[in-house]
Design an enzyme around this catalytic site. Structure first.
Site, mmCIF file in Angstrom:
data_model
loop_
_atom_site.group_PDB
_atom_site.id
_atom_site.type_symbol
_atom_site.label_atom_id
_atom_site.label_comp_id
_atom_site.label_asym_id
_atom_site.label_seq_id
_atom_site.Cartn_x
_atom_site.Cartn_y
_atom_site.Cartn_z
ATOM 1 N N ASP A 134 0.875 -1.179 0.000
ATOM 2 C CA ASP A 134 0.000 0.000 0.000
ATOM 3 C C ASP A 134 0.908 1.224 0.000
ATOM 4 O OD1 ASP A 134 -1.947 1.929 0.531
ATOM 5 O OD2 ASP A 134 -3.081 0.685 1.885
ATOM 6 N N GLY A 144 3.786 1.203 1.240
ATOM 7 C CA GLY A 144 5.131 0.647 1.077
ATOM 8 C C GLY A 144 5.971 0.767 2.339
HETATM 9 P P1 XMP Z 1 1.632 -0.240 3.933
HETATM 10 O O1 XMP Z 1 0.761 0.999 3.838
HETATM 11 O O2 XMP Z 1 2.691 -0.114 4.985
HETATM 12 O O3 XMP Z 1 0.593 -1.328 4.410
HETATM 13 O O4 XMP Z 1 2.139 -0.664 2.582
HETATM 14 C C1 XMP Z 1 1.028 -2.533 4.780
HETATM 15 C C2 XMP Z 1 0.101 -3.220 5.765
HETATM 16 O O5 XMP Z 1 -1.077 -2.473 6.118
HETATM 17 C C3 XMP Z 1 -2.220 -3.276 6.046
HETATM 18 N N1 XMP Z 1 -3.095 -2.751 4.964
HETATM 19 C C4 XMP Z 1 -4.320 -3.176 4.689
HETATM 20 N N2 XMP Z 1 -5.065 -4.110 5.288
HETATM 21 N N3 XMP Z 1 -6.811 -3.712 3.749
HETATM 22 C C5 XMP Z 1 -6.309 -4.387 4.818
HETATM 23 O O6 XMP Z 1 -7.001 -5.246 5.360
HETATM 24 C C6 XMP Z 1 -6.131 -2.752 3.078
HETATM 25 O O7 XMP Z 1 -6.641 -2.175 2.119
HETATM 26 C C7 XMP Z 1 -4.815 -2.458 3.590
HETATM 27 N N4 XMP Z 1 -3.876 -1.602 3.216
HETATM 28 C C8 XMP Z 1 -2.819 -1.810 4.076
HETATM 29 C C9 XMP Z 1 -1.714 -4.660 5.706
HETATM 30 O O8 XMP Z 1 -1.561 -5.417 6.874
HETATM 31 C C10 XMP Z 1 -0.374 -4.436 5.065
HETATM 32 O O9 XMP Z 1 0.546 -5.503 5.211
#
Ligand code: XMP
Length: 186
Positions: A102, A104
């Site tokens: 997402d 990252g």
């Molecule tokens: P980032 O933003 O660090 O996100 O890339 C990594 C972690 O955040 C959680 N995440 C989500 N979980 N739906 C979810 O259920 C989503 O749309 C979502 N976006 C981020 C997830 O644990 C991921 O590894």
């Protein structure tokens, strides 16, 4: 139904996971040197299905990382570092398995930490990539599918611990979000 739209059915998920397992299996020249590291908790379902479909057995460990509160990244990633894992990583070919790329930030922190443990190589396998401008750009070696910028649940991904057990992937409905007073436009 908790989702306003299904973005991958059970059967589509199976096809994606089979494809990824095939790609990984054909690249794994030395399965004995490889260590799979699964990012908890969201990637557990995906990783279990993926690893089961590989045509060789590989050692598997888990690491817990958290950065989300409800539908938002807090911007701060907490990794539960395990000293035993440091020794396992050193000199090995690492396959990092995560649920979603997402912002990252989580993958970036995990990769930084794994790299500090001196592996021989690192590859990443991620089920979903959100089509957004990532805060951290990460190279994904094995990607399941790209998704639009919505909050996704099911197949291990949760909203406050809920909906992980949905067998499909879907966009969390506005109704559920408003019930929890999540005030943004997801
Ligand atoms: P980032 O933003 O660090 O996100 O890339 C990594 C972690 O955040 C959680 N995440 C989500 N979980 N739906 C979810 O259920 C989503 O749309 C979502 N976006 C981020 C997830 O644990 C991921 O590894």
């Amino acid at each position: 139904m908790p989702c306003s739209k299904i973005i991958a059915t059970e059967q589509q998920l199976e096809e994606i996971v089979s494809r990824l397992a095939g790609e990984i299996s054909s690249d794994l020249l030395h399965p004995d040197h490889c260590l799979a590291i699964v990012a908890l908790e969201g990637a557990q379902t995906f990783a279990t299905d993926l690893l089961e479909k590989l045509d060789c057995s590989i050692e598997t460990k888990y690491i817990k990382a958290a950065s989300y509160r409800q539908t938002h990244s807090t911007g701060k990633v907490t990794i539960q570092k395990d000293n035993m894992l440091i020794q396992k990583i050193c000199g090995r070919d690492i396959l990092l398995i995560d649920d979603i790329y997402d912002t990252g930030l989580t993958l970036c922190e995990l990769l930084k930490w794994i790299d500090s443990c001196q592996p021989k190589s690192i590859r990443t396998c991620v089920l979903l990539e959100k089509q957004i401008e990532h805060i951290q750009n990460i190279r994904i070696d094995y990607l399941g599918m790209k998704v639009e910028d919505n909050f996704v649940v099911g197949y291990g991904l949760d909203f406050d611990g809920q909906f992980r057990n949905l067998p499909y992937l879907g966009i969390l409905s506005e109704e559920i979000l408003s019930r929890y007073n999540v005030s943004d436009n997801f």
